[in-house]
Design a protein around this motif. Structure first.
Motif, short mmCIF file in Angstrom:
data_model
loop_
_atom_site.label_atom_id
_atom_site.label_comp_id
_atom_site.label_asym_id
_atom_site.label_seq_id
_atom_site.Cartn_x
_atom_site.Cartn_y
_atom_site.Cartn_z
N GLY A 43 0.83 -1.20 0.00
CA GLY A 43 0.00 0.00 0.00
C GLY A 43 0.86 1.24 0.00
O GLY A 43 1.73 1.40 0.87
N PHE A 44 0.64 2.09 -0.97
CA PHE A 44 1.38 3.34 -1.06
C PHE A 44 0.93 4.29 0.05
O PHE A 44 -0.23 4.26 0.46
N PRO A 45 1.83 5.14 0.54
CA PRO A 45 1.41 6.12 1.54
C PRO A 45 0.38 7.09 0.95
O PRO A 45 0.30 7.27 -0.27
N ALA A 46 -0.37 7.70 1.83
CA ALA A 46 -1.38 8.68 1.38
C ALA A 46 -0.68 9.97 0.94
O ALA A 46 0.47 10.21 1.28
N GLY A 47 -1.39 10.75 0.18
CA GLY A 47 -0.91 12.09 -0.18
C GLY A 47 0.02 12.12 -1.37
O GLY A 47 0.07 11.19 -2.19
N LYS A 48 0.78 13.19 -1.43
CA LYS A 48 1.67 13.47 -2.56
C LYS A 48 2.71 12.38 -2.75
O LYS A 48 2.97 11.95 -3.87
N LEU A 49 3.32 11.92 -1.65
CA LEU A 49 4.34 10.88 -1.77
C LEU A 49 3.78 9.62 -2.41
O LEU A 49 4.39 9.06 -3.32
N GLY A 50 2.62 9.19 -1.97
CA GLY A 50 2.01 8.01 -2.55
C GLY A 50 1.70 8.18 -4.03
O GLY A 50 1.92 7.27 -4.83
#
Length: 78
Positions: A43-50
């Motif tokens: 699962g990718f992190p939330a927000g811009k980084l993801g």
């Protein structure tokens, strides 16, 4: 349907560095493909980084890293 990437987001992503972990401070384009695949599985992190990690995985899977490196070189961060 036409897709138009944001120039500003593309420039930011080209200069974005990993903010944590084993690869802290590396440009996203320099992250190993298996690391990005691991994020996809976990699962990718939330927000811009993801968002940027997801996009970078697509870029790497399609062999487009040279374009990101060229953008970073030709448009240095101010």
């Amino acid at each position: 349907m036409e897709i138009k990437p944001s120039k500003e987001k593309l420039l930011e992503m080209a200069h974005y560095r990993m903010p944590f972990g084993k690869y802290k401070d590396r440009y996203l384009v320099d992250l190993p493909l298996p690391y990005l695949v691991w994020f996809r599985q976990k699962g990718f992190p939330a927000g811009k980084l993801g968002e940027y990690l997801t996009t970078m995985l697509d870029i790497k899977e399609n062999g487009l890293e040279p374009l990101i490196r060229k953008i970073r070189k030709e448009f240095p961060k101010e």
